[in-house]
Structure formats: structure tokens, C-alpha cells
Design a protein around this motif. Structure first.
Motif, PDB file in Angstrom:
ATOM      1  N   ASP A  26       9.602  42.360  -6.257  1.00  0.00           N
ATOM      2  CA  ASP A  26       8.667  43.122  -5.428  1.00  0.00           C
ATOM      3  C   ASP A  26       9.101  43.063  -3.965  1.00  0.00           C
ATOM      4  OD1 ASP A  26       6.596  44.383  -4.182  1.00  0.00           O
ATOM      5  OD2 ASP A  26       5.019  43.026  -4.894  1.00  0.00           O
ATOM      6  N   ARG A  29       6.363  42.300  -1.365  1.00  0.00           N
ATOM      7  CA  ARG A  29       5.501  41.122  -1.545  1.00  0.00           C
ATOM      8  C   ARG A  29       5.064  40.539  -0.197  1.00  0.00           C
ATOM      9  NH1 ARG A  29       4.082  37.241  -5.374  1.00  0.00           N
ATOM     10  NH2 ARG A  29       3.743  35.167  -4.487  1.00  0.00           N
ATOM     11  N   LYS A  32       2.410  42.663   1.392  1.00  0.00           N
ATOM     12  CA  LYS A  32       1.101  42.632   0.720  1.00  0.00           C
ATOM     13  C   LYS A  32       0.337  41.342   1.021  1.00  0.00           C
ATOM     14  CE  LYS A  32       2.529  43.369  -3.466  1.00  0.00           C
ATOM     15  NZ  LYS A  32       2.581  43.607  -4.928  1.00  0.00           N
ATOM     16  N   THR A  50       0.373  35.957  -8.346  1.00  0.00           N
ATOM     17  CA  THR A  50       0.803  37.334  -8.617  1.00  0.00           C
ATOM     18  C   THR A  50      -0.302  38.258  -8.141  1.00  0.00           C
ATOM     19  OG1 THR A  50      -0.227  37.315 -10.792  1.00  0.00           O
ATOM     20  CG2 THR A  50       2.086  36.588 -10.660  1.00  0.00           C
ATOM     21  N   ASP A  51      -0.051  39.542  -8.181  1.00  0.00           N
ATOM     22  CA  ASP A  51      -1.104  40.497  -7.842  1.00  0.00           C
ATOM     23  C   ASP A  51      -2.336  40.275  -8.723  1.00  0.00           C
ATOM     24  OD1 ASP A  51       0.553  41.612  -5.969  1.00  0.00           O
ATOM     25  OD2 ASP A  51       1.168  43.305  -7.212  1.00  0.00           O
ATOM     26  N   TRP A  54      -4.186  37.071  -7.817  1.00  0.00           N
ATOM     27  CA  TRP A  54      -4.879  37.227  -6.538  1.00  0.00           C
ATOM     28  C   TRP A  54      -6.159  38.045  -6.688  1.00  0.00           C
ATOM     29  CZ3 TRP A  54      -5.714  34.545  -2.703  1.00  0.00           C
ATOM     30  CH2 TRP A  54      -6.190  35.058  -1.498  1.00  0.00           C
ATOM     31  N   GLN A  55      -6.119  39.082  -7.464  1.00  0.00           N
ATOM     32  CA  GLN A  55      -7.320  39.889  -7.676  1.00  0.00           C
ATOM     33  C   GLN A  55      -8.418  39.081  -8.366  1.00  0.00           C
ATOM     34  OE1 GLN A  55      -7.954  42.883  -6.301  1.00  0.00           O
ATOM     35  NE2 GLN A  55      -5.943  42.534  -5.348  1.00  0.00           N
ATOM     36  N   GLU A 302     -10.588  40.578   0.973  1.00  0.00           N
ATOM     37  CA  GLU A 302      -9.136  40.635   0.780  1.00  0.00           C
ATOM     38  C   GLU A 302      -8.368  40.588   2.098  1.00  0.00           C
ATOM     39  OE1 GLU A 302     -10.720  44.895   0.772  1.00  0.00           O
ATOM     40  OE2 GLU A 302     -11.290  42.937  -0.073  1.00  0.00           O
TER      41      GLU A 302
END
Length: 541
Positions: A26, A29, A32, A50-51, A54-55, A302
Motif C-alpha cells: 500500500d 499507507r 492514510k 490494517t485498514d 483500524w475500522q 478517525e
């Protein structure tokens, strides 16, 4: 934290994750996983997330209702439920035009009156118009306190030393070890020394005994009761006890129940900082904290820097099983910051029960430790890089410096960034072997030596870049860690604002002291009895 989401996060934590591979896969990264607030830049891309992880962590924050809990704090709800107290340290740095109504009373006039009293005394000390009992200007101030009454002002005075504009030298006395007071008064003249006793209760043993020792020093040098009254000030909520000590009412700056000691830098506890900087720059310290407060209150989760740091910390403590966190300021002036955050974090969140008094099933609060870089690189970074222990680390670096050795600062910054890079990527066996071979070693020698040069990598870190180490940015940085600790307390459903665990050792020390000083006899466990006997033998021998 027993939700289905938390169970899922714990399962995700067991799955292998390579930071090298994450960066390779990525290219965005780093873009982000970064955020800016109050001029401070946080890079959190070198974390074991990872995405998707994190979510889910952000969803955990939503489920924990951090934002509604924040509103309860702001509204003056007694979120310190074991002491039935509001938590309003943010009020001390609020905009002066903002009414601060708690239990029907606007506190703004009290806060501003305290600031005015501080400003008047600071002006007199800076101008040399505050005279000692022999008619001389004050040259030195002894600040007596412990814990939150000392760690904050001492850390901030060191951090902001380049901004010092005060002719009065400041000396801190905290520990009850007699060497502290003995060393502090050595070389000082009581006729030109002002003393500040910082204690909410005016009964804290260490502070009281040190204050008595300094008062005796005055007496031994010939000062009478009137002279002592002229030279002693206090910040306390126990006016009666301060008066009995010999401090006149007009020399007592207020403390409030709605401010905990480790959150009190913004109150009269910050007097040494204000004395060193002047009130105008002290207000900049408050403004930096106020702006970080507003970021915390208003930014979405976020993009919310305190929330981000809090979630990462909980992820490592409870999902990844990390028990420690290193705080690594790459600034000589911030060398006391780890000690300050130790108390802020560990005294706030080192708890064993939740808000309802039920035993916790998850650990809370890491062991905070660290020192200024690059000193730490030559001490404990070996463990960070090659040990099986995983220690998440916060690296803190000001971009601009007050001195003229800018090449030094470039080298310091290079070390800071290199440490985070090395912790993340490590060095494989093949890389180590190739390095040894390139030095001219044989194949056999390379195979033998390479394992000792391997670093596993995958060690997480955050990097916090400050534009410079000024009163404003220091205020924002401290408030960032304060709000992070609060968020973690919400996530763990604990009271971050009491400290009952501190009391037991205090209670037990009294009867032991009475035995040591031959005031009475008592029965303790066999180990303590033996230690008392051995101490008395050695102490009197």
C-alpha cells in the motif's frame, strides 16, 4: 471489554501481520495513517494495524461512547464517582470569555482572580520589588510539592528553559529523602529565598516534612515568625492548616476539588512555569492545551489524535499482550516528560475494578518508561530491537530548535527517524549474512555471525513531530496525553481520576515510622520485622 467486536479484535490480533509487507502493498499507507492537530503531526503508519483492524478499533470507540462521556465531563458531571467530584481541569485553560458554571457557580472569576494574583507576584519578583525580611530582592524560589504538585511544573520548566526570562532561580523539593532539602538549601540565603508549599490538603507527609525542614532552616539562620510569614507562600485548599503552619491568608493561592493533582499544571501549581516564562507566555501554554481540547471535542473519531493514540494503546495492551510503552522524546529539554506521563497514565488508569467496583478481566495502563534520545539508544534500545518483548514506542521530535547547532539537530532527527524505521523493518538473516559477507568474512563466518545481527522488526511506533518546543506546543502535547488517558479510561470503563491504591502504602508507613523512631511497638510480618531490626542496627551503628 466483553463485546463481540472486542472478541473479534482479539482474534485478529493473533493473525500474522508484516509491516514490511503492508508498506510494500500500500503506497498510500503513510498518507492514510497520519493526522495533524494544533500544529502537531502524528505518523501512526508504523503500527500493527490494517485498514480492517483500524475500522474495527474506530467502531470500538463508537461503542464505548467516548464522545458522550466527554460531554459529561464538560458539563461538570461527577465522573469521579468514588469521590463524587467533577473533573474540570480543562476549565483552567478555557477561554476567559467562557462562563464556567459548576453546581450553579461561575468559576471563571475565581480562576481569573488566581491568575491576577500570580501575575502580581511574578511582576514583583521579576522587577525585584518583592523584598525579603532584610530588605533584599528575592533571588531564589524553593517549590515544595510531590506527585502532581511537582512533576508537572518541574517538567515544564525544564522543557521551556530557553524561554526563561526570570531573575529568580527555581529549585524543586519533592522526595522525603533528607538529601533533597539539604541539597536545595545548600548555598542559598534565606533572606533572598521565597518558599512555595504546594499541597491541596496541606497534610501530604513528604511536602509537610520538607516544608518544616525549610522553615527550620530559616529559623536556624535567625528568621523570626514575621520573616517566615513574609517568605512563605502556598497553594492549597486547606487554609486553616496553612495558617497554622505560619502562612498568611493573602499568600495562599487556591486549589479546587475539581482538579486532580496530576492535571493541575494549569492552575497555581503552574506558578514556577509562569514565573520562569512570564504570564504572557504562560497563557500561551494554556492556549496550546485549550486548542488541543477543542480538537478533541470537535474532531471526528478517525481524525481525533487523542482517540487514535488511545485506541492504539488499548489494542497493544489488551489484544497484543504488550505490558509496557516507551516514551522517547528526541529533545534534551523534554527529558522529564516520561516521568510526567508515568504518573498521568499509570496513576490514572492503573486500576483493578471498573466504575461499578467489579473486578476487571482486562489489563489497564502500560508501564511507561523512557528517556531522551539519543541517550536511550546507548542504553535500552537493544531490548527494543532484538528482544522478544514488544514495546510500542512514541517518538517525539521538535522540528526547530532554540540553539544554533542545527547540524546537531539534523543528526538527532536522523537518529529518531532511523530508530522508527529499524524497529519497523528490522534486519533478516539473509540481509545480515550479506552484510557480513560484504565485510570480507567467509561463508562459514557469515553464517555463524548473522543470527546475532538479525532484528525481527515489526515493532510498532508512533512519531509525533512538533514545529518547535514552545509554550504553545508543549501545552498542546500535554493536553494530548491527558485526553488520551481519559479516552482509555472510557474504553476500559474505569475511573481515571481517583488513586486509592496510593493510600495503602501511606497508611502502613505511619506505624512503621513509629516503631523506627521508638515511639511505640507493633507487630508486622516476619520480613518487615526483620528489615526494621536490621535498619535500626545499621542506622544506629
Amino acid at each position: 471489554m466483553s463485546s463481540a467486536l472486542w472478541a473479534e479484535l482479539k482474534q485478529l490480533a493473533q493473525q500474522p501481520l508484516s509491516l514490511r509487507q503492508q508498506f510494500a502493498a500500500d503506497p498510500k499507507r503513510a498518507e492514510k495513517f497520519q493526522v495533524n492537530a494544533c500544529g502537531i503531526h502524528l505518523d501512526f503508519a508504523k503500527n500493527l494495524i490494517t485498514d480492517g483492524i483500524w475500522q474495527k478499533l474506530l467502531e470500538l470507540a463508537k461503542q464505548s461512547q467516548i464522545q458522550s462521556k466527554t460531554q459529561q465531563m464538560l458539563h461538570g458531571d461527577k465522573i469521579n464517582n468514588t469521590e463524587q467530584r467533577a473533573v474540570w481541569h480543562m476549565a483552567l485553560r478555557a477561554d476567559t470569555k467562557t462562563p464556567l458554571v459548576l453546581d450553579g457557580v461561575d468559576l471563571q472569576p475565581e480562576i481569573q482572580a488566581c491568575h491576577a494574583q500570580m501575575a502580581e507576584l511574578i511582576g514583583q519578583l521579576h522587577q525585584g520589588s518583592y523584598k525579603g525580611y532584610q530588605g533584599d530582592a528575592i533571588t531564589d524560589l524553593i517549590w515544595i510539592g510531590i506527585g502532581g504538585s511537582l512533576l508537572g511544573p518541574q517538567m515544564a520548566c525544564e522543557a521551556l528553559a530557553p524561554f526563561n526570562k526570570s531573575p529568580v532561580r527555581i529549585h524543586f523539593a519533592g522526595n522525603i529523602d533528607g538529601a533533597v532539602v539539604s541539597d536545595v538549601v545548600k548555598g542559598l540565603n534565606p533572606a533572598t529565598t521565597l518558599v512555595f508549599v504546594a499541597s491541596k490538603s496541606f497534610g501530604t507527609e513528604e511536602t509537610k516534612q520538607n516544608a518544616l525542614a525549610v522553615r527550620q532552616w530559616f529559623t536556624d539562620k535567625g528568621a523570626d515568625k514575621a520573616a517566615i510569614a513574609q517568605h512563605f507562600w502556598a497553594t492549597s485548599s486547606n487554609i486553616k492548616a496553612a495558617a497554622e503552619f505560619g502562612i498568611v491568608a493573602e499568600h495562599i493561592l487556591p486549589m479546587w476539588d475539581w482538579v486532580g493533582g496530576r492535571y493541575s499544571l494549569w492552575s497555581a501549581i503552574g506558578f514556577p512555569v509562569a514565573l520562569q516564562l512570564g504570564m504572557e507566555q504562560f497563557q500561551q501554554l494554556l492556549k496550546g492545551a485549550r486548542d488541543m481540547d477543542q480538537h478533541f471535542i470537535n474532531a471526528p473519531l478517525e481524525q481525533n489524535m487523542p482517540v487514535i493514540l488511545a485506541l492504539l494503546g488499548v489494542w497493544y495492551i489488551n489484544a497484543k499482550g504488550c505490558q509496557a510503552q516507551a516514551l522517547l522524546p528526541y529533545s534534551h529539554y523534554l527529558r522529564f516528560l516520561p516521568s510526567y506521563v508515568q504518573q498521568l497514565d499509570m496513576e490514572s488508569n492503573g486500576k483493578g475494578v471498573d466504575l461499578d467496583g467489579k473486578p476487571l478481566t482486562d489489563a489497564t495502563a502500560p508501564v511507561i518508561w523512557g528517556d531522551a534520545g539519543t541517550n536511550g539508544q546507548h542504553a535500552y534500545h537493544q531490548l527494543l530491537h532484538q528482544s522478544a518483548l514488544a514495546v510500542p514506542s512514541d517518538f517525539i521530535l521538535p522540528a526547530k530548535v532554540s540553539h544554533e547547532l542545527n547540524d546537531h539537530h539534523h543528526r538527532l532527527a536522523a537518529h529518531c527517524f532511523a530508530q522508527t524505521q529499524a524497529l519497523m523493518q528490522g534486519k533478516t538473516f539473509d540481509e545480515a549474512k550479506a552484510e557480513v559477507l560484504a565485510s570480507g568474512a567467509s561463508e562459514a563466518e557469515a553464517i555463524a555471525l548473522a543470527p546475532h545481527k538479525v532484528s525481527p522488526g515489526n515493532k510498532p511506533s508512533n512519531t509525533l513531530l512538533l514545529p518547535e518546543l514552545s509554550p504553545y506546543y508543549l501545552g498542546a502535547l500535554i493536553a494530548l496525553y491527558e485526553q488520551k488517558v481519559f479516552c482509555q479510561g472510557v474504553l476500559w470503563n474505569i475511573n481515571s481520576f481517583d488513586q486509592w491504591g496510593v493510600e495503602l502504602g501511606k497508611q502502613l508507613s505511619t506505624p512503621i515510622y513509629q516503631v523506627l523512631s521508638d515511639q511505640q511497638k507493633n507487630n508486622f510480618d516476619a520480613s518487615t520485622e526483620a528489615l526494621i531490626a536490621k535498619f535500626k542496627q545499621l542506622n544506629l551503628g
